[in-house]
Design a protein around this motif. Structure first.
Motif, short mmCIF file in Angstrom:
data_model
loop_
_atom_site.label_atom_id
_atom_site.label_comp_id
_atom_site.label_asym_id
_atom_site.label_seq_id
_atom_site.Cartn_x
_atom_site.Cartn_y
_atom_site.Cartn_z
N GLU A 158 -0.50 -5.99 9.13
CA GLU A 158 0.11 -6.56 7.93
C GLU A 158 0.44 -5.52 6.88
O GLU A 158 1.12 -5.80 5.92
N ALA A 159 -0.09 -4.30 7.03
CA ALA A 159 0.15 -3.24 6.06
C ALA A 159 0.21 -1.92 6.80
O ALA A 159 -0.24 -1.80 7.94
N ALA A 160 0.77 -0.92 6.13
CA ALA A 160 0.86 0.41 6.71
C ALA A 160 0.54 1.43 5.63
O ALA A 160 0.88 1.24 4.46
N LEU A 161 -0.12 2.51 6.03
CA LEU A 161 -0.53 3.54 5.09
C LEU A 161 -0.25 4.90 5.69
O LEU A 161 -0.83 5.26 6.71
N ILE A 172 0.87 -1.18 0.00
CA ILE A 172 0.00 0.00 0.00
C ILE A 172 0.91 1.22 0.00
O ILE A 172 1.80 1.32 0.82
N ALA A 173 0.64 2.14 -0.92
CA ALA A 173 1.53 3.29 -1.08
C ALA A 173 1.19 4.42 -0.13
O ALA A 173 0.16 4.42 0.53
N TYR A 174 2.07 5.40 -0.11
CA TYR A 174 1.81 6.64 0.60
C TYR A 174 0.66 7.35 -0.10
O TYR A 174 0.60 7.38 -1.32
N VAL A 175 -0.23 7.95 0.66
CA VAL A 175 -1.37 8.65 0.08
C VAL A 175 -1.40 10.05 0.67
O VAL A 175 -1.40 10.22 1.87
N VAL A 200 -2.58 3.66 15.27
CA VAL A 200 -2.26 4.89 14.56
C VAL A 200 -0.98 5.45 15.18
O VAL A 200 -0.90 5.64 16.39
N VAL A 201 0.03 5.67 14.35
CA VAL A 201 1.29 6.24 14.80
C VAL A 201 1.31 7.69 14.33
O VAL A 201 1.30 7.96 13.13
N LYS A 202 1.31 8.63 15.28
CA LYS A 202 1.21 10.05 14.95
C LYS A 202 2.57 10.68 14.71
O LYS A 202 3.60 10.17 15.14
N ASP A 203 2.56 11.80 14.01
CA ASP A 203 3.73 12.63 13.74
C ASP A 203 4.82 11.93 12.94
O ASP A 203 6.01 12.15 13.16
N THR A 204 4.43 11.10 11.97
CA THR A 204 5.41 10.42 11.13
C THR A 204 4.78 9.97 9.82
O THR A 204 3.56 9.82 9.73
N PHE A 205 5.63 9.77 8.83
CA PHE A 205 5.26 9.09 7.59
C PHE A 205 5.97 7.75 7.51
O PHE A 205 5.89 7.06 6.51
N PHE A 233 0.49 11.02 9.91
CA PHE A 233 0.33 9.82 10.72
C PHE A 233 0.34 8.59 9.82
O PHE A 233 0.20 8.69 8.60
N VAL A 234 0.53 7.44 10.42
CA VAL A 234 0.53 6.17 9.72
C VAL A 234 -0.57 5.29 10.30
O VAL A 234 -0.67 5.15 11.52
N LEU A 235 -1.39 4.72 9.43
CA LEU A 235 -2.40 3.75 9.85
C LEU A 235 -1.79 2.36 9.72
O LEU A 235 -1.31 1.98 8.66
N CYS A 236 -1.80 1.61 10.81
CA CYS A 236 -1.33 0.22 10.80
C CYS A 236 -2.57 -0.65 10.62
O CYS A 236 -3.53 -0.53 11.39
N LEU A 237 -2.56 -1.49 9.59
CA LEU A 237 -3.78 -2.18 9.17
C LEU A 237 -3.64 -3.69 9.18
O LEU A 237 -2.59 -4.24 8.89
#
Length: 100
Positions: A79-82, A21-24, A65-70, A91-95
């Motif tokens: 299994e995925a990160a967005l 999953i790419a950066y959006v 959810v990991v805040k303040d980062t890409f 932020f990054v969503l851990c999915l």
């Protein structure tokens, strides 16, 4: 400077391919842990919408959810990160896939 930006773009693409999953930056979703989302589109241009977890279209659940980062490597679960950006917030969503 141009060479540096090219290297950064290649690194972003490599990370995106690794996680599937790419950066959006166009369609950010400000979801919280426990929310479900629908990720569609291509690997390089995914679209993300929040959904109810019982919705048949939901295909991922936000586990963290990991805040303040890409940095998608900040996800120690899932299994995925967005990576997302909402106004000035990043932020990054851990999915994990939704089990049906």
């Amino acid at each position: 400077m141009k060479k540096f930006l090219g290297i950064v773009a290649m690194l972003v693409a490599a990370v995106a391919v690794k996680f599937g999953i790419a950066y959006v930056f166009n369609s950010p979703v400000h979801a919280e842990a426990g929310d479900c989302v629908r990720v569609t589109g291509s690997e390089n241009n995914p679209e993300v919408d929040t959904k109810g977890c019982s919705d048949k279209d939901a295909n991922y659940k936000v586990v963290k959810v990991v805040k303040d980062t890409f940095d998608v490597n900040a996800c120690t679960v899932g299994e995925a990160a967005l990576a997302q950006e909402w106004d000035a917030e990043k932020f990054v969503l851990c999915l994990d896939p939704v089990k049906k």
